[in-house]
Scaffold this active site. Sequence first.
Site, PDB file in Angstrom:
ATOM      1  N   CYS A  99       0.684  -1.301   0.107  1.00 30.19           N
ATOM      2  CA  CYS A  99      -0.093  -0.014  -0.117  1.00 30.19           C
ATOM      3  C   CYS A  99       0.971   1.273   0.008  1.00 30.19           C
ATOM      4  O   CYS A  99       1.504   1.281   0.793  1.00 30.19           O
ATOM      5  CB  CYS A  99      -0.813   0.003   1.221  1.00 30.19           C
ATOM      6  SG  CYS A  99      -1.812   1.684   1.599  1.00 30.19           S
ATOM      7  N   HIS A 140      -6.299   3.012   0.653  1.00 30.40           N
ATOM      8  CA  HIS A 140      -6.234   3.344   2.046  1.00 30.40           C
ATOM      9  C   HIS A 140      -6.834   4.677   2.374  1.00 30.40           C
ATOM     10  O   HIS A 140      -6.607   5.517   1.666  1.00 30.40           O
ATOM     11  CB  HIS A 140      -4.840   3.630   2.047  1.00 30.40           C
ATOM     12  CG  HIS A 140      -4.184   3.772   3.630  1.00 30.40           C
ATOM     13  ND1 HIS A 140      -3.186   3.457   4.086  1.00 30.40           N
ATOM     14  CD2 HIS A 140      -4.595   4.716   4.455  1.00 30.40           C
ATOM     15  CE1 HIS A 140      -2.998   3.695   5.406  1.00 30.40           C
ATOM     16  NE2 HIS A 140      -3.918   4.593   5.710  1.00 30.40           N
ATOM     17  N   HIS A 165      -8.572   8.140   2.983  1.00 30.81           N
ATOM     18  CA  HIS A 165      -7.865   9.319   2.845  1.00 30.81           C
ATOM     19  C   HIS A 165      -8.898  10.494   2.547  1.00 30.81           C
ATOM     20  O   HIS A 165      -9.742  10.119   2.202  1.00 30.81           O
ATOM     21  CB  HIS A 165      -6.677   9.294   1.767  1.00 30.81           C
ATOM     22  CG  HIS A 165      -7.423   9.133   0.520  1.00 30.81           C
ATOM     23  ND1 HIS A 165      -7.319   7.927  -0.111  1.00 30.81           N
ATOM     24  CD2 HIS A 165      -7.560   9.728  -0.522  1.00 30.81           C
ATOM     25  CE1 HIS A 165      -7.492   7.653  -1.283  1.00 30.81           C
ATOM     26  NE2 HIS A 165      -7.853   8.851  -1.515  1.00 30.81           N
ATOM     27  N   HIS A 215      -9.285  14.047   1.407  1.00 34.35           N
ATOM     28  CA  HIS A 215      -8.601  15.407   0.453  1.00 34.35           C
ATOM     29  C   HIS A 215      -8.958  16.775   1.278  1.00 34.35           C
ATOM     30  O   HIS A 215     -10.107  16.856   1.715  1.00 34.35           O
ATOM     31  CB  HIS A 215      -9.149  15.467  -0.845  1.00 34.35           C
ATOM     32  CG  HIS A 215      -8.763  14.383  -1.626  1.00 34.35           C
ATOM     33  ND1 HIS A 215      -7.838  14.246  -2.754  1.00 34.35           N
ATOM     34  CD2 HIS A 215      -9.369  13.090  -1.805  1.00 34.35           C
ATOM     35  CE1 HIS A 215      -7.750  13.032  -3.294  1.00 34.35           C
ATOM     36  NE2 HIS A 215      -8.823  12.330  -2.929  1.00 34.35           N
TER      37      HIS A 215
HETATM   38  P1  5GP Z   1      -8.312   9.207  -4.699  1.00 41.78           P
HETATM   39  O1  5GP Z   1      -8.297   9.316  -6.235  1.00 41.78           O
HETATM   40  O2  5GP Z   1      -7.980   7.808  -4.206  1.00 41.78           O
HETATM   41  O3  5GP Z   1      -9.483   9.836  -3.856  1.00 41.78           O
HETATM   42  O4  5GP Z   1      -6.862  10.001  -4.373  1.00 41.78           O
HETATM   43  C1  5GP Z   1      -5.626   9.618  -4.349  1.00 41.78           C
HETATM   44  C2  5GP Z   1      -4.811  10.661  -4.234  1.00 41.78           C
HETATM   45  O5  5GP Z   1      -3.560  10.432  -3.782  1.00 41.78           O
HETATM   46  C3  5GP Z   1      -4.786  11.286  -5.734  1.00 41.78           C
HETATM   47  O6  5GP Z   1      -4.875  12.887  -5.491  1.00 41.78           O
HETATM   48  C4  5GP Z   1      -2.994  11.229  -6.038  1.00 41.78           C
HETATM   49  O7  5GP Z   1      -2.743  12.433  -6.733  1.00 41.78           O
HETATM   50  C5  5GP Z   1      -2.593  11.100  -4.717  1.00 41.78           C
HETATM   51  N1  5GP Z   1      -1.199  10.121  -4.692  1.00 41.78           N
HETATM   52  C6  5GP Z   1      -1.173   9.072  -5.267  1.00 41.78           C
HETATM   53  N2  5GP Z   1       0.016   8.573  -5.142  1.00 41.78           N
HETATM   54  C7  5GP Z   1       0.693   9.223  -4.341  1.00 41.78           C
HETATM   55  C8  5GP Z   1       1.961   9.410  -3.867  1.00 41.78           C
HETATM   56  O8  5GP Z   1       2.755   8.599  -4.181  1.00 41.78           O
HETATM   57  N3  5GP Z   1       2.123  10.529  -3.179  1.00 41.78           N
HETATM   58  C9  5GP Z   1       1.416  11.721  -2.772  1.00 41.78           C
HETATM   59  N4  5GP Z   1       1.687  12.439  -2.391  1.00 41.78           N
HETATM   60  N5  5GP Z   1       0.204  11.709  -3.350  1.00 41.78           N
HETATM   61  C10 5GP Z   1      -0.154  10.385  -4.126  1.00 41.78           C
HETATM   62 ZN    ZN Z   2      -2.371   1.365   3.809  1.00 43.45          ZN
END
Ligand code: 5GP
Ligand code: ZN
Length: 115
Positions: free
Chosen positions: A4, A98, A100, A102
């Site tokens: 992860c 995982h 999260h 924003h």
């Molecule tokens: P989701 O689309 O799952 O809601 O958001 C995942 C977020 O994680 C995206 O906005 C993406 O830019 C960010 N993200 C993915 N991989 C990484 C990483 O390795 N480092 C950081 N800082 N952000 C990441």
């Molecule tokens: Zn995790």
Amino acid sequence: MDDCIFCQLAHKEIPTDVVYEDDTVFAFKDIEPMAKIHYLFIPKKHITSVNDLKEGDAAVVADIFKAIATVAARDGFAETGYRVVTNTGADGNQSVYHLHFHVLGGEPIRFPGFD
Ligand code: 5GP
Ligand code: ZN
């Protein structure tokens, strides 16, 4: 979880721009920011998504929101405001499994369907 990416960031196995850390919460700058301020707040413990929250996870979710408020005040965007977003599953466009949150701010935040 070993494979992860957010666990690896929280465990400092991969460097990232940390904006907040305590015993249960880790927060860092999104690698592809969608606003002037775009932070991600995660539980240090691996929880896959909102769907996987258990009874005992109430405290860590509260800790995350307290941390968001602390950082918003610290970084000067509490007054101007911000949006907290949690994507869940395929239709929610969750790309990292995982849990999260924003945090988007620093400018007026528009969001498809929610303007
Ligand atoms: P989701 O689309 O799952 O809601 O958001 C995942 C977020 O994680 C995206 O906005 C993406 O830019 C960010 N993200 C993915 N991989 C990484 C990483 O390795 N480092 C950081 N800082 N952000 C990441
Ligand atoms: Zn995790």
